[in-house]
Write a protein that holds these residues in place. Sequence first.
Motif, PDB file in Angstrom:
ATOM      1  N   GLN A  34       1.744  -1.442   2.831  1.00 42.94           N
ATOM      2  CA  GLN A  34       2.573  -0.508   2.084  1.00 42.94           C
ATOM      3  C   GLN A  34       1.737   0.374   1.154  1.00 42.94           C
ATOM      4  N   MET A  35       0.741  -0.237   0.510  1.00 41.26           N
ATOM      5  CA  MET A  35      -0.137   0.543  -0.370  1.00 41.26           C
ATOM      6  C   MET A  35      -0.917   1.576   0.429  1.00 41.26           C
ATOM      7  N   GLU A  37      -0.102   2.927   3.329  1.00 40.37           N
ATOM      8  CA  GLU A  37       0.816   3.979   3.787  1.00 40.37           C
ATOM      9  C   GLU A  37       1.132   4.966   2.681  1.00 40.37           C
ATOM     10  N   SER A  38       1.362   4.459   1.462  1.00 41.83           N
ATOM     11  CA  SER A  38       1.690   5.361   0.355  1.00 41.83           C
ATOM     12  C   SER A  38       0.504   6.243  -0.030  1.00 41.83           C
ATOM     13  N   ARG A  39      -0.705   5.741   0.182  1.00 45.73           N
ATOM     14  CA  ARG A  39      -1.911   6.532  -0.129  1.00 45.73           C
ATOM     15  C   ARG A  39      -2.400   7.328   1.070  1.00 45.73           C
ATOM     16  N   LYS A  40      -1.724   7.151   2.210  1.00 45.32           N
ATOM     17  CA  LYS A  40      -2.075   7.840   3.449  1.00 45.32           C
ATOM     18  C   LYS A  40      -3.516   7.537   3.875  1.00 45.32           C
ATOM     19  N   GLU A  75       4.360  -0.050  -9.359  1.00 44.50           N
ATOM     20  CA  GLU A  75       5.524   0.474  -8.644  1.00 44.50           C
ATOM     21  C   GLU A  75       6.813  -0.006  -9.302  1.00 44.50           C
TER      22      GLU A  75
END
Length: 195
Positions: A34-35, A37-40, A75
Amino acid sequence: MATEDFGLEFRVVARGGTRRGIRLERAFWTALKQMAESRKCTIGMLIDEIADSHAHTGNLTSAIRVACMRGLADENQTLRRLASIKTINAILVACPSPAFALSSSKRILTFNAPFQQLVRRQLPVAPSEDARHDLKLALDLNVADIFARLDANGETPVATGFVIGAGDRRYRGQLNAARAPVLEPELLMAFVFGG
């Protein structure tokens, strides 16, 4: 947490051109994904970043766990800030149409200036009357039914009629109800669109 979240999982991750095996609980692999993905970025890139910033600790898996916990705590703090009555007030103030926040007991908790103007215009108070302490609100749909429809329809706003009364005066209108972004208790935001 589910029992399977505690199970250790071994993965090979490419770090700086080197492949390295890392054993972590599944919950931490999920948090890393998840981390990333959020940072791409990729999980490998994220692990490189963690390893570089915590090289002095010598224990990469501990550094990953701490980074996951910090990321989730950050978060959580952001979500708590967004999920507040202050955010609801900001949304209502920004809305150009009459709007208010409503508790599950149909108590109006906060409202914007256009709603106040609507009430003053439609339900004028005589100088001798107390300032709307007897204001009553009735919805065509039960509040519990509105929450059920929001759950069933993926949070699509629910349209319903309403009546506001003060003394023997009444005003009937239409509104769209949406779930307010708060953690507890459940609140509705109501946006008036017709009378």
